[in-house]
Design a protein around this motif. Structure first.
Motif, PDB file in Angstrom:
ATOM      1  N   GLY A   8      83.754  30.102 -22.157  1.00  0.00           N
ATOM      2  CA  GLY A   8      84.247  31.187 -21.325  1.00  0.00           C
ATOM      3  C   GLY A   8      83.364  31.637 -20.181  1.00  0.00           C
ATOM      4  N   PHE A   9      82.270  30.920 -19.928  1.00  0.00           N
ATOM      5  CA  PHE A   9      81.397  31.350 -18.836  1.00  0.00           C
ATOM      6  C   PHE A   9      81.862  30.804 -17.494  1.00  0.00           C
ATOM      7  CE2 PHE A   9      78.726  31.835 -22.584  1.00  0.00           C
ATOM      8  CZ  PHE A   9      78.240  33.113 -22.373  1.00  0.00           C
ATOM      9  N   ASP A  10      81.520  31.537 -16.460  1.00  0.00           N
ATOM     10  CA  ASP A  10      81.878  31.185 -15.088  1.00  0.00           C
ATOM     11  C   ASP A  10      80.809  30.246 -14.537  1.00  0.00           C
ATOM     12  OD1 ASP A  10      82.122  31.075 -12.347  1.00  0.00           O
ATOM     13  OD2 ASP A  10      82.715  33.159 -12.141  1.00  0.00           O
ATOM     14  N   THR A  11      81.104  28.974 -14.551  1.00  0.00           N
ATOM     15  CA  THR A  11      80.084  27.991 -14.161  1.00  0.00           C
ATOM     16  C   THR A  11      79.710  28.096 -12.686  1.00  0.00           C
ATOM     17  OG1 THR A  11      81.808  26.341 -13.807  1.00  0.00           O
ATOM     18  CG2 THR A  11      80.738  26.360 -15.957  1.00  0.00           C
ATOM     19  N   LYS A  12      80.635  28.537 -11.884  1.00  0.00           N
ATOM     20  CA  LYS A  12      80.333  28.675 -10.463  1.00  0.00           C
ATOM     21  C   LYS A  12      79.221  29.696 -10.253  1.00  0.00           C
ATOM     22  CE  LYS A  12      82.448  29.606  -5.980  1.00  0.00           C
ATOM     23  NZ  LYS A  12      83.712  29.905  -5.269  1.00  0.00           N
ATOM     24  N   ALA A  13      79.347  30.822 -10.948  1.00  0.00           N
ATOM     25  CA  ALA A  13      78.317  31.852 -10.845  1.00  0.00           C
ATOM     26  C   ALA A  13      76.999  31.345 -11.417  1.00  0.00           C
ATOM     27  CB  ALA A  13      78.766  33.108 -11.585  1.00  0.00           C
ATOM     28  N   MET A  14      77.084  30.599 -12.512  1.00  0.00           N
ATOM     29  CA  MET A  14      75.871  30.032 -13.093  1.00  0.00           C
ATOM     30  C   MET A  14      75.163  29.144 -12.076  1.00  0.00           C
ATOM     31  SD  MET A  14      77.204  29.036 -16.943  1.00  0.00           S
ATOM     32  CE  MET A  14      75.706  28.142 -17.402  1.00  0.00           C
ATOM     33  N   VAL A  40      73.345  31.216  -9.441  1.00  0.00           N
ATOM     34  CA  VAL A  40      72.079  31.783  -9.906  1.00  0.00           C
ATOM     35  C   VAL A  40      71.007  30.703  -9.988  1.00  0.00           C
ATOM     36  CG1 VAL A  40      70.912  32.945 -11.794  1.00  0.00           C
ATOM     37  CG2 VAL A  40      73.228  33.616 -11.175  1.00  0.00           C
ATOM     38  N   LEU A  41      71.379  29.574 -10.531  1.00  0.00           N
ATOM     39  CA  LEU A  41      70.410  28.485 -10.659  1.00  0.00           C
ATOM     40  C   LEU A  41      69.862  28.073  -9.301  1.00  0.00           C
ATOM     41  CD1 LEU A  41      72.316  26.436 -13.356  1.00  0.00           C
ATOM     42  CD2 LEU A  41      70.038  27.408 -13.614  1.00  0.00           C
ATOM     43  N   VAL A  55      77.037  36.972  -8.444  1.00  0.00           N
ATOM     44  CA  VAL A  55      75.737  36.454  -8.847  1.00  0.00           C
ATOM     45  C   VAL A  55      74.907  37.534  -9.522  1.00  0.00           C
ATOM     46  CG1 VAL A  55      73.541  35.632  -7.972  1.00  0.00           C
ATOM     47  CG2 VAL A  55      75.674  34.634  -7.129  1.00  0.00           C
ATOM     48  N   GLN A  56      74.911  38.702  -8.950  1.00  0.00           N
ATOM     49  CA  GLN A  56      74.150  39.824  -9.493  1.00  0.00           C
ATOM     50  C   GLN A  56      74.425  40.018 -10.983  1.00  0.00           C
ATOM     51  OE1 GLN A  56      71.989  42.093  -8.581  1.00  0.00           O
ATOM     52  NE2 GLN A  56      71.812  41.978  -6.352  1.00  0.00           N
ATOM     53  N   THR A  57      75.669  40.042 -11.320  1.00  0.00           N
ATOM     54  CA  THR A  57      76.069  40.250 -12.702  1.00  0.00           C
ATOM     55  C   THR A  57      75.368  39.278 -13.648  1.00  0.00           C
ATOM     56  OG1 THR A  57      78.237  40.841 -11.886  1.00  0.00           O
ATOM     57  CG2 THR A  57      78.048  40.413 -14.245  1.00  0.00           C
ATOM     58  N   TYR A  58      75.454  38.020 -13.290  1.00  0.00           N
ATOM     59  CA  TYR A  58      74.888  37.009 -14.167  1.00  0.00           C
ATOM     60  C   TYR A  58      73.370  36.992 -14.118  1.00  0.00           C
ATOM     61  CZ  TYR A  58      79.399  35.180 -15.363  1.00  0.00           C
ATOM     62  OH  TYR A  58      80.647  35.041 -15.878  1.00  0.00           O
ATOM     63  N   ALA A  59      72.837  37.243 -12.936  1.00  0.00           N
ATOM     64  CA  ALA A  59      71.380  37.260 -12.808  1.00  0.00           C
ATOM     65  C   ALA A  59      70.807  38.346 -13.710  1.00  0.00           C
ATOM     66  CB  ALA A  59      70.988  37.495 -11.357  1.00  0.00           C
ATOM     67  N   ARG A 112      68.460  25.534 -20.631  1.00  0.00           N
ATOM     68  CA  ARG A 112      68.662  24.104 -20.923  1.00  0.00           C
ATOM     69  C   ARG A 112      68.922  23.333 -19.632  1.00  0.00           C
ATOM     70  NH1 ARG A 112      73.428  24.167 -25.053  1.00  0.00           N
ATOM     71  NH2 ARG A 112      73.444  21.908 -24.766  1.00  0.00           N
ATOM     72  N   ILE A 113      69.781  23.917 -18.816  1.00  0.00           N
ATOM     73  CA  ILE A 113      70.126  23.237 -17.565  1.00  0.00           C
ATOM     74  C   ILE A 113      68.911  23.117 -16.654  1.00  0.00           C
ATOM     75  CG2 ILE A 113      71.432  23.468 -15.432  1.00  0.00           C
ATOM     76  CD1 ILE A 113      73.682  24.737 -17.175  1.00  0.00           C
ATOM     77  N   GLU A 114      68.149  24.183 -16.579  1.00  0.00           N
ATOM     78  CA  GLU A 114      66.980  24.128 -15.695  1.00  0.00           C
ATOM     79  C   GLU A 114      65.993  23.062 -16.140  1.00  0.00           C
ATOM     80  OE1 GLU A 114      65.401  28.085 -15.268  1.00  0.00           O
ATOM     81  OE2 GLU A 114      66.436  28.304 -13.358  1.00  0.00           O
ATOM     82  N   ASN A 115      65.813  22.933 -17.418  1.00  0.00           N
ATOM     83  CA  ASN A 115      64.911  21.899 -17.916  1.00  0.00           C
ATOM     84  C   ASN A 115      65.421  20.508 -17.562  1.00  0.00           C
ATOM     85  OD1 ASN A 115      63.161  23.775 -19.016  1.00  0.00           O
ATOM     86  ND2 ASN A 115      64.199  23.799 -21.001  1.00  0.00           N
ATOM     87  N   LEU A 116      66.706  20.315 -17.777  1.00  0.00           N
ATOM     88  CA  LEU A 116      67.290  19.014 -17.463  1.00  0.00           C
ATOM     89  C   LEU A 116      67.201  18.716 -15.968  1.00  0.00           C
ATOM     90  CD1 LEU A 116      70.424  19.301 -19.762  1.00  0.00           C
ATOM     91  CD2 LEU A 116      68.546  17.689 -20.055  1.00  0.00           C
ATOM     92  N   GLN A 117      67.412  19.748 -15.174  1.00  0.00           N
ATOM     93  CA  GLN A 117      67.336  19.554 -13.725  1.00  0.00           C
ATOM     94  C   GLN A 117      65.931  19.169 -13.285  1.00  0.00           C
ATOM     95  OE1 GLN A 117      68.986  23.250 -12.252  1.00  0.00           O
ATOM     96  NE2 GLN A 117      70.968  22.281 -11.842  1.00  0.00           N
TER      97      GLN A 117
END
Lengths: 83, 83, 83, 83
Positions: free
Chosen positions: D45-51, D54-55, A72-76, C19-24
């Motif tokens: 190519g992004f890691d949706t799990k990590a996304m 964070v969200l 998470v840190q990486t992406y944050a 984008r995702i946050e807005n949609l959420q």
DNA sequence: AACGTTGAAATAGTTC
DNA sequence: GAACTATTTCAACGTT
């Protein structure tokens, strides 16, 4: 031994459901015990809500949380998010 | 014996929490067992959703069941929905 | 345009997340509205559980509904449960 | 305006349910959009799990968390629990 | 495409 | 009986 459409499927199903019902009874019995202890604690002036909060924290697997946070840190950081 | 602000409050609290944690472990253990049985049943081709439905029906009082069903009927009719 | 390891990956990722946050937020807003309508209906004496049941029936395909019901019937019978 | 057993109860109910169904459609539409964005991100190519992780963190109200922790601290310390 | 896993929604239970 | 919490259920997601 899968046989959901064969002749003994009914017996098999019945067995599963009886096992589940018995386990559910046991489970419920422990839930009752827990409720009793909370009630006793509350009767002695303790804040059960806070107790629940602590118990919940303790129940969390800390190691797992830490591991996730590494990714998470990486992406944050990548999106400029601080906490 | 209530003493949430006295000196031994901590000890008392600790005792309560330990008792609860032990009971919760037992409870969780039964919850796990239940999940396993469902998984086994599923592995043998049974429809666990239907199993859950039947278990719920058995757990409910017959009168209660009829009552709820009647309300659903009424509402469905009221909005002009047939099934 | 895939570049998760390149320099502008952060910018791209940030854009996705925004984008995702807005949609959420929009989605959540509708969820809140739905909850409010249920609350209002409940306040006016309606049985929200029955309402949900009817809504679910309407949402389901008729064939699917019959099929599931048939399985439940079969299972109930198989374990000797009548209702 | 409560009248679940009166004559116009049906009309009232119908109105509630229609409002809910419309809102549910809108909600679902946003859920679909969200899914699409995740799919696009994943395709790049992004890691949706990590996304998602964070969200979720961003969504938590930090102030509230801190407030709770104050109470929790007191009790956690009392039972000799460190984290 | 089935499986287990995870997250959100709904229901049930408890407290005030 | 209204609000909050906990549990259960359901749907989505990634994985194999």
């Amino acid at each position: 031994m899968a046989d959901p459409v064969g002749n003994n499927a009914g017996a098999q199903l019945k067995s599963y459901m009886e096992r589940i019902e018995n386990l559910q009874e046991e489970k419920k019995s422990y839930a009752d015990d827990i409720r009793e202890v909370f009630a006793e604690a509350k009767g002695n002036g303790f804040d059960t809500k806070a107790m629940r909060a602590v118990l919940k924290l303790r129940a969390q697997d800390k190691a797992e949380r830490r591991e996730q946070e590494a990714v998470v840190q990486t992406y944050a950081t990548a999106i400029g998010f601080e906490w």
